[in-house]
Design an enzyme around this catalytic site. Structure first.
Site, mmCIF file in Angstrom:
data_model
loop_
_atom_site.group_PDB
_atom_site.id
_atom_site.type_symbol
_atom_site.label_atom_id
_atom_site.label_comp_id
_atom_site.label_asym_id
_atom_site.label_seq_id
_atom_site.Cartn_x
_atom_site.Cartn_y
_atom_site.Cartn_z
ATOM 1 N N ALA A 70 -69.117 57.041 -63.853
ATOM 2 C CA ALA A 70 -67.816 56.970 -64.374
ATOM 3 C C ALA A 70 -67.177 58.259 -64.807
ATOM 4 O O ALA A 70 -67.875 58.948 -65.283
ATOM 5 C CB ALA A 70 -67.695 56.033 -65.381
ATOM 6 N N GLY A 115 -72.264 54.625 -63.581
ATOM 7 C CA GLY A 115 -71.440 53.879 -62.471
ATOM 8 C C GLY A 115 -71.852 54.050 -61.150
ATOM 9 O O GLY A 115 -71.658 53.353 -60.061
ATOM 10 N N GLU A 118 -74.760 52.173 -60.852
ATOM 11 C CA GLU A 118 -74.157 50.577 -60.463
ATOM 12 C C GLU A 118 -73.538 50.161 -59.072
ATOM 13 O O GLU A 118 -73.735 49.119 -58.630
ATOM 14 C CB GLU A 118 -73.116 50.558 -61.840
ATOM 15 C CG GLU A 118 -73.901 50.471 -62.998
ATOM 16 C CD GLU A 118 -72.928 50.336 -64.137
ATOM 17 O OE1 GLU A 118 -72.160 51.370 -64.364
ATOM 18 O OE2 GLU A 118 -73.232 49.333 -64.770
ATOM 19 N N GLU A 138 -75.864 55.881 -70.440
ATOM 20 C CA GLU A 138 -74.852 55.738 -70.786
ATOM 21 C C GLU A 138 -74.906 55.625 -72.541
ATOM 22 O O GLU A 138 -74.110 55.962 -73.149
ATOM 23 C CB GLU A 138 -74.009 54.223 -70.432
ATOM 24 C CG GLU A 138 -73.296 54.415 -69.323
ATOM 25 C CD GLU A 138 -73.937 54.135 -68.129
ATOM 26 O OE1 GLU A 138 -75.419 54.122 -67.959
ATOM 27 O OE2 GLU A 138 -73.572 53.860 -66.947
#
Ligand code: COA
Length: 264
Positions: A70, A115, A118, A138
């Site tokens: 992200a 992300g 993911e 994270e």
């Protein structure tokens, strides 16, 4: 269908009923900002409605990254409410990718972090360059994976390995990702595109409706009770028995010829 000139942060190209989707922010290692997420959301909604497509391959632009996570610049501005909203938005989009009626292959060409890991996990299959690196860093930023990573990773690699990756935040290399079942195959970096195409062809050579129902049986089985899963499989099997493709596939075998599937 969305046209490529309507997209800022994604590139798309259709080749023989397969759509290649590239996350295209190479100067930021393809990090997922809100714009990328919105474009992914709209694009996958459109792809799901497009009957002429048989598969999707996702990769990142450039030689270095699939998606490096992200966008950390945007994460910095989140508060409790916007953080929850942002996590839900990512979860919903990645779920829509996992729910796609046609196969989605992640071609992991480099860093797949946060992300990005993911997103890779939301794909049905993953083929990795030997240069690929997977990680969920994270906790080192004071956060946790919020786009489904804490749920998908244990399913893919088991709780022991998932907890090690999530709690240490340490990345793993492509060969370790293969060993723990996070990816299907590891290939030389320069062969990634042709190998991804080959993997997709190995799927799309089969009967199109059977592929869709096989995906649905495996993925929807997760949501059903232990008995219902088997009933669901039988329902789908029964539906396929009345398709022209099943008649063709079975006849072709008995007549010692190659089947010609029409997706009917
Ligand atoms: N969000 C926003 N920008 C990112 C990013 C991310 N997740 N990952 C990389 N970038 C940006 C960098 O800030 C840099 O931008 P700049 O040139 O404007 O400074 C650019 O992409 C190149 O990254 P850089 O760090 O210089 O490359 P590197 O080869 O030295 O390191 C990584 C590569 C992947 C190890 C490193 O970029 C990294 O750790 N990224 C963050 C990974 C992460 O924590 N992701 C999870 C987020 S939840």
């Amino acid at each position: 269908m969305i046209q490529s000139d309507e997209l800022d942060t994604l590139s798309i190209e259709t080749e023989d009923e397969i759509i290649w989707v590239e996350v295209n922010r190479p100067d930021k290692l393809n990090a997922l900002n809100d714009r990328v997420l919105t474009e992914l959301e709209n694009l996958f909604e459109a792809i799901a409605k497009e009957d002429s497509l048989r598969g999707v391959i996702i990769r990142g632009t450039g030689e270095k990254a699939f998606v490096a996570g992200a966008d950390i610049k945007e994460l910095k501005d989140l508060n409790r409410r916007t953080g929850e909203d942002s996590s839900r938005k990512g979860q919903k989009i990645f779920q829509s990718i996992e729910d796609m009626p046609i196969p989605v292959v992640g071609a992991i060409n480099g860093y797949a972090l946060g992300g990005g890991a993911e997103l890779a996990m939301a794909c049905h299959l993953r083929i990795a360059s030997e240069k690929a690196v997977f990680g969920l860093p994270e906790v080192g930023l004071g956060l946790i994976p919020g786009y489904g990573g804490t749920q998908r990773l244990p399913k893919l690699v088991g709780r022991t390995m998932a907890l090690e990756m999530i709690l240490t935040g340490e990345p793993i290399q492509a060969d370790e990702a293969l060993d723990c079942g996070l990816v299907n195959r590891v290939v030389p970096h320069s062969d990634l595109e042709s190998e991804a195409r080959g993997l997709m062809n190995a799927i799309t050579n089969n009967a199109p409706l059977a592929i869709k129902k096989a995906l649905r049986s495996v993925l929807k089985g997760d949501e059903l009770g232990p008995k219902q899963r088997y009933e669901h499989e039988s329902d789908l099997f029964g539906e396929l028995c009345e398709t022209k493709d099943a008649t063709e596939g079975l006849s072709a075998f008995l007549e010692k010829r190659n089947p010609e599937f029409k997706g009917e």
